[in-house]
Design a protein around this motif. Structure first.
Motif, short mmCIF file in Angstrom:
data_model
loop_
_atom_site.label_atom_id
_atom_site.label_comp_id
_atom_site.label_asym_id
_atom_site.label_seq_id
_atom_site.Cartn_x
_atom_site.Cartn_y
_atom_site.Cartn_z
N GLY A 1 -7.61 14.96 4.49
CA GLY A 1 -7.26 15.15 3.08
C GLY A 1 -6.40 14.03 2.51
N TRP A 2 -6.33 12.89 3.18
CA TRP A 2 -5.55 11.77 2.64
C TRP A 2 -6.48 10.96 1.76
N GLN A 3 -6.07 10.71 0.54
CA GLN A 3 -6.96 10.02 -0.39
C GLN A 3 -6.97 8.52 -0.13
N ILE A 4 -8.18 7.99 -0.11
CA ILE A 4 -8.36 6.57 0.27
C ILE A 4 -8.30 5.70 -0.98
N ASP A 5 -7.29 4.83 -1.03
CA ASP A 5 -7.06 4.06 -2.26
C ASP A 5 -6.62 2.63 -1.93
N PRO A 6 -7.58 1.77 -1.58
CA PRO A 6 -7.22 0.39 -1.22
C PRO A 6 -6.52 -0.36 -2.34
N LEU A 7 -7.02 -0.21 -3.58
CA LEU A 7 -6.39 -0.96 -4.67
C LEU A 7 -4.93 -0.54 -4.86
N GLY A 8 -4.67 0.71 -4.51
CA GLY A 8 -3.28 1.19 -4.58
C GLY A 8 -2.35 0.34 -3.72
N LEU A 9 -2.87 -0.20 -2.63
CA LEU A 9 -2.04 -1.07 -1.78
C LEU A 9 -1.65 -2.32 -2.56
N ARG A 10 -2.60 -2.87 -3.31
CA ARG A 10 -2.29 -4.07 -4.09
C ARG A 10 -1.23 -3.75 -5.15
N VAL A 11 -1.34 -2.56 -5.73
CA VAL A 11 -0.36 -2.14 -6.74
C VAL A 11 1.04 -2.05 -6.11
N VAL A 12 1.09 -1.36 -4.97
CA VAL A 12 2.37 -1.14 -4.29
C VAL A 12 3.00 -2.47 -3.86
N LEU A 13 2.18 -3.38 -3.33
CA LEU A 13 2.72 -4.68 -2.88
C LEU A 13 3.29 -5.45 -4.06
N ASN A 14 2.59 -5.41 -5.17
CA ASN A 14 3.11 -6.11 -6.37
C ASN A 14 4.42 -5.48 -6.84
N LYS A 15 4.46 -4.16 -6.84
CA LYS A 15 5.68 -3.49 -7.32
C LYS A 15 6.88 -3.83 -6.43
N LEU A 16 6.68 -3.78 -5.11
CA LEU A 16 7.81 -4.03 -4.20
C LEU A 16 8.25 -5.49 -4.26
N TYR A 17 7.29 -6.39 -4.38
CA TYR A 17 7.65 -7.81 -4.42
C TYR A 17 8.36 -8.13 -5.73
N ASP B 1 -11.59 -2.64 3.09
CA ASP B 1 -11.16 -2.50 1.70
C ASP B 1 -9.65 -2.74 1.56
N HIS B 2 -8.89 -2.31 2.55
CA HIS B 2 -7.44 -2.54 2.47
C HIS B 2 -7.08 -4.00 2.71
N ILE B 3 -7.83 -4.65 3.58
CA ILE B 3 -7.56 -6.09 3.80
C ILE B 3 -7.88 -6.86 2.52
N GLN B 4 -8.97 -6.46 1.87
CA GLN B 4 -9.31 -7.14 0.61
C GLN B 4 -8.23 -6.94 -0.45
N ALA B 5 -7.69 -5.73 -0.48
CA ALA B 5 -6.62 -5.45 -1.45
C ALA B 5 -5.37 -6.27 -1.12
N MET B 6 -5.10 -6.40 0.17
CA MET B 6 -3.94 -7.20 0.59
C MET B 6 -4.17 -8.67 0.21
N ALA B 7 -5.41 -9.14 0.41
CA ALA B 7 -5.74 -10.52 0.02
C ALA B 7 -5.54 -10.68 -1.49
N GLY B 8 -5.92 -9.65 -2.23
CA GLY B 8 -5.73 -9.69 -3.68
C GLY B 8 -4.26 -9.85 -4.03
N ALA B 9 -3.42 -9.09 -3.36
CA ALA B 9 -1.98 -9.17 -3.64
C ALA B 9 -1.45 -10.56 -3.31
N ILE B 10 -1.95 -11.13 -2.23
CA ILE B 10 -1.49 -12.48 -1.85
C ILE B 10 -1.93 -13.47 -2.94
#
Ligand code: BGP
Length: 471
Positions: A339-355, A395-404
């Motif tokens: 039941g954990w929702q899969i949200d790769p783009l959310g990782l890019r959002v979170v990385l941007n917010k924290l940075y 999908d999460h690696i791609q989102a991380m690449a996006g944040a970079i």
């Protein structure tokens, strides 16, 4: 090339979820050793004979780490995150002298990590405070834990100074709010009311902030080039609608997590602390010398776990578990079997917010998919087909690449549970994250045989290509 040349790719585990050998060579009991069904279950007062405790044997990494680390090497990993079990070093936390047998074990383990071409990333406290300290002092609620932790840190910094550069002081410190037993060894069920429970949790958090500052100071003094990180559970949260009330409530809940990193990264309690804690804030024992330490010794980087996201409606009750805050499901996202929702783009959002907030390097030290993998036999060979895991990671690696590409500095990515381990949340073995399957079930049966899953070969190529070959 999106990923810098020296990007750290690896796997992450925690001692209590993989080592087993829970009484071997003088190890004391930790808070997790009396939890039958993971961090949300109720601890027993002592080890009961007819109860099965998953941490006691776990996946026997204690005896099989050479085999498991050989797999990590084969995956081309250049970093490996694990934790030191406090109770192997100081069995109750109170001893004057450390347990040499425990120290030797981590000498061997760290050497093996290094000899396999990986940089160790070491968590000093990952949900396994000595049980004695929980029972005697109600864990981190008591100031007594600060010098005891300081002694433990001094021992491990001195002993492993030539082996370990990257450290994390407390795993997911913001879970003191939602998982106070695991994160801070406190029994909030002993509190008479909600206000008292809140006070306990945030008094504990304060003591941990002071201990964190002391660890940063000491780590830098003992190991000149050390990098001492703080660590947050930071899955994504969105307003459930564009109703400004949902937006504001979401902001408040985000502040509940930021609060912890704000103190440790900015070196002071944030402006909204009184609002967040109400009367409780003024009831906390916060000494001037504590505030001086907190402001003088902030962490070098922010590490985080990211698994999923959720949505928030104003006025709703939220719950929390190992994946983060749980609100209302997002109709745009799919779910894992747990039941954990899969949200790769959310990782890019979170990385941007924290940075954006801290301007310091980030380290993704947990991300992964827990699933009920099945072994099938094909042409006489055992095989585990896990395309869902490959999709999740890609999908999460791609989102991380996006944040970079957005400009965020990311030090590395350690996939959670690169070989199957015990689930922190439920104590299950059935919830598997690994690239390597381990034959053990929820009741503790199994041969402990290790079998590569299909995702293993895929991940190996991803890492060899420094994240460019995701096909
Ligand atoms: C984090 C913890 C880990 C871990 C992970 C996955 O909160 O730091 O210890 O296990 O969540 O959670 P679970 O094991 O419940 O699936």
């Amino acid at each position: 090339m999106t990923f810098p040349k020296n990007f750290l790719w690896g796997g992450a585990v925690a001692a209590n979820q993989c080592e087993g050998a829970y009484r071997e060579k003088g190890k004391g009991l930790s808070i997790i050793d009396v939890l039958p069904n993971g961090v949300h279950s109720t601890p027993t007062d002592t080890v009961e004979e007819d109860v099965y405790y998953p941490s006691h044997g776990a996946v026997d990494f204690y005896h099989r780490f050479k085999e498991d680390l050989a797999y990590m090497k084969e995956l081309n990993f250049n970093v490996f995150r694990t934790s030191i079990a406090w109770t192997r070093i100081y069995p109750t936390g109170m001893e004057e002298e450390p347990n040499e047998e425990g120290l030797k074990f981590y000498d061997q383990l760290l050497d093996e990590i290094i000899n396999n071409g990986m940089t160790p990333l070491v968590t000093i406290s990952h949900f396994d405070t000595p049980l004695y300290l929980s029972q005697k002092y109600n864990g981190w609620e008591s100031r007594e834990l600060i010098p005891l932790f300081e002694k433990y840190c001094r021992t491990v910094f001195n002993r492993y100074r030539d082996k370990v550069k990257y450290w994390i002081v407390f795993n997911e410190i913001n879970n003191v709010h939602t998982m106070p037993y695991a994160a801070a060894a406190i029994r909030e069920d002993k509190a008479e009311n909600e206000a008292e429970s809140l006070r306990m949790r945030y008094q504990a958090a304060h003591h941990m902030f002071v201990a964190n500052a002391i660890a940063v100071k000491m780590g830098h003094e003992i190991i000149a080039d050390s990098q001492i990180g703080c660590m947050l559970s930071f899955s994504g949260i969105y307003p459930n609608s564009c109703d400004p009330r949902d937006v504001f409530r979401t902001l408040e809940l985000e502040q509940r997590s930021y609060f912890f990193a704000d103190v440790m990264m900015n070196g002071a309690y944030p402006y909204y602390a009184e609002k967040l804690l109400g009367n409780t804030f003024s009831q906390l024992e916060i000494l001037e010398e504590d505030l001086n330490l907190i402001s003088s010794y902030t962490n070098d980087y922010v590490s985080l776990s990211y698994y999923r996201s959720t949505t928030i409606k104003d006025g709703m009750m939220t719950t929390g578990h190992t994946g983060g805050i749980k609100g209302i499901d997002n109709p745009f996202l799919g779910n894992t079997p747990w039941g954990w929702q899969i949200d790769p783009l959310g990782l890019r959002v979170v990385l941007n917010k924290l940075y954006d907030r801290y301007g310091k390097k980030l380290f993704i030290v947990e991300n992964g998919l827990g699933a009920a993998d099945e072994v099938v036999v094909e042409n006489g060979e055992k095989r585990i087909q896990d395309p869902y895991r490959i999709d999740y990671i890609r999908d999460h690696i791609q989102a991380m690449a996006g944040a970079i590409e957005d400009g965020v500095e990311v030090l590395g990515y350690t996939y959670w549970g690169p070989f199957d381990i015990v689930s922190a949340g439920t104590g299950e073995m059935k919830k598997r994250y690994g690239f390597v399957y381990i034959d053990k079930d929820n009741e503790g049966n199994g041969t402990l045989e290790r079998i590569k899953k299909d995702s293993f070969d895929w991940m190996k190529k991803v890492v060899a290509s420094n994240g460019t070959n995701l096909s």
